[in-house]
Design a protein around this motif. Structure first.
Motif, short mmCIF file in Angstrom:
data_model
loop_
_atom_site.label_atom_id
_atom_site.label_comp_id
_atom_site.label_asym_id
_atom_site.label_seq_id
_atom_site.Cartn_x
_atom_site.Cartn_y
_atom_site.Cartn_z
N THR A 70 0.82 -1.21 0.00
CA THR A 70 0.00 0.00 0.00
C THR A 70 0.85 1.26 0.00
O THR A 70 0.40 2.30 -0.46
N GLN A 71 2.07 1.17 0.50
CA GLN A 71 2.94 2.33 0.53
C GLN A 71 3.84 2.42 -0.69
O GLN A 71 4.59 3.37 -0.84
N MET A 72 3.75 1.44 -1.59
CA MET A 72 4.58 1.44 -2.80
C MET A 72 3.85 2.16 -3.92
O MET A 72 2.62 2.10 -4.01
N SER A 73 4.60 2.84 -4.76
CA SER A 73 4.00 3.46 -5.94
C SER A 73 3.65 2.37 -6.95
O SER A 73 4.14 1.25 -6.86
N ASP A 74 2.82 2.72 -7.91
CA ASP A 74 2.46 1.76 -8.96
C ASP A 74 3.72 1.29 -9.69
O ASP A 74 3.87 0.11 -9.97
N GLY A 75 4.60 2.22 -10.00
CA GLY A 75 5.84 1.87 -10.70
C GLY A 75 6.70 0.91 -9.90
O GLY A 75 7.31 0.00 -10.46
N ALA A 76 6.74 1.11 -8.58
CA ALA A 76 7.53 0.22 -7.72
C ALA A 76 6.92 -1.18 -7.69
O ALA A 76 7.65 -2.18 -7.69
N ILE A 77 5.60 -1.27 -7.72
CA ILE A 77 4.95 -2.58 -7.74
C ILE A 77 5.21 -3.28 -9.07
O ILE A 77 5.50 -4.47 -9.11
N VAL A 78 5.13 -2.53 -10.16
CA VAL A 78 5.42 -3.10 -11.48
C VAL A 78 6.86 -3.61 -11.53
O VAL A 78 7.13 -4.71 -12.04
N ALA A 79 7.80 -2.83 -10.98
CA ALA A 79 9.20 -3.25 -10.95
C ALA A 79 9.36 -4.51 -10.09
O ALA A 79 10.13 -5.42 -10.43
N HIS A 80 8.62 -4.58 -9.00
CA HIS A 80 8.65 -5.75 -8.12
C HIS A 80 8.17 -6.99 -8.87
O HIS A 80 8.76 -8.07 -8.77
#
Length: 120
Positions: free
Chosen positions: A9-19
């Motif tokens: 929930t604290q991650m940006s969309d871009g960070a989730i995509v990178a994950h």
């Protein structure tokens, strides 16, 4: 991917995509597959696989194809849900069912009385 302390929930969309891209790359390399092999199995091109693994945006259909090719569709278990009724709604439903049973018994009795009545 075993780290369960990630707060999405604290991650940006871009960070989730990178994950997600890192997960795909890790799983691919663990299975000793090249980008080319995975891309072919998923019905994508190698350039697309490279972009995804580098954290570029991915469409849902491509993600499903990749997960299928990696035999990782189990990840979708997290999307499973069940319809649940709240205790209050359950109590209301039970109350309605009881009223309908009583109403049906009453109408059954009046039907029987009507049948016994020969009109004399």
């Amino acid at each position: 991917m075993g780290n369960t302390s990630i707060n999405y929930t604290q991650m940006s969309d871009g960070a989730i995509v990178a994950h997600i891209g890192r997960f795909i790359k890790h799983t691919r390399t663990t299975q000793n597959k090249t980008q080319e092999q995975l891309a072919k199995a998923a019905g994508l091109n190698r350039w697309t696989m490279s972009q995804i693994e580098n954290g570029e945006s991915i469409n849902l259909s491509s993600l499903i194809q990749i997960l299928r090719a990696l035999d990782c569709l189990y990840i979708l278990d997290g999307f499973d849900y069940s319809e649940e009724i709240s205790p209050l709604e359950y109590a209301k439903l039970k109350k309605r069912q009881i009223k309908e049973r009583v109403r049906n018994k009453t109408s059954d009795k009046s039907d029987k009385n009507d049948q016994n009545d020969l009109g004399w």
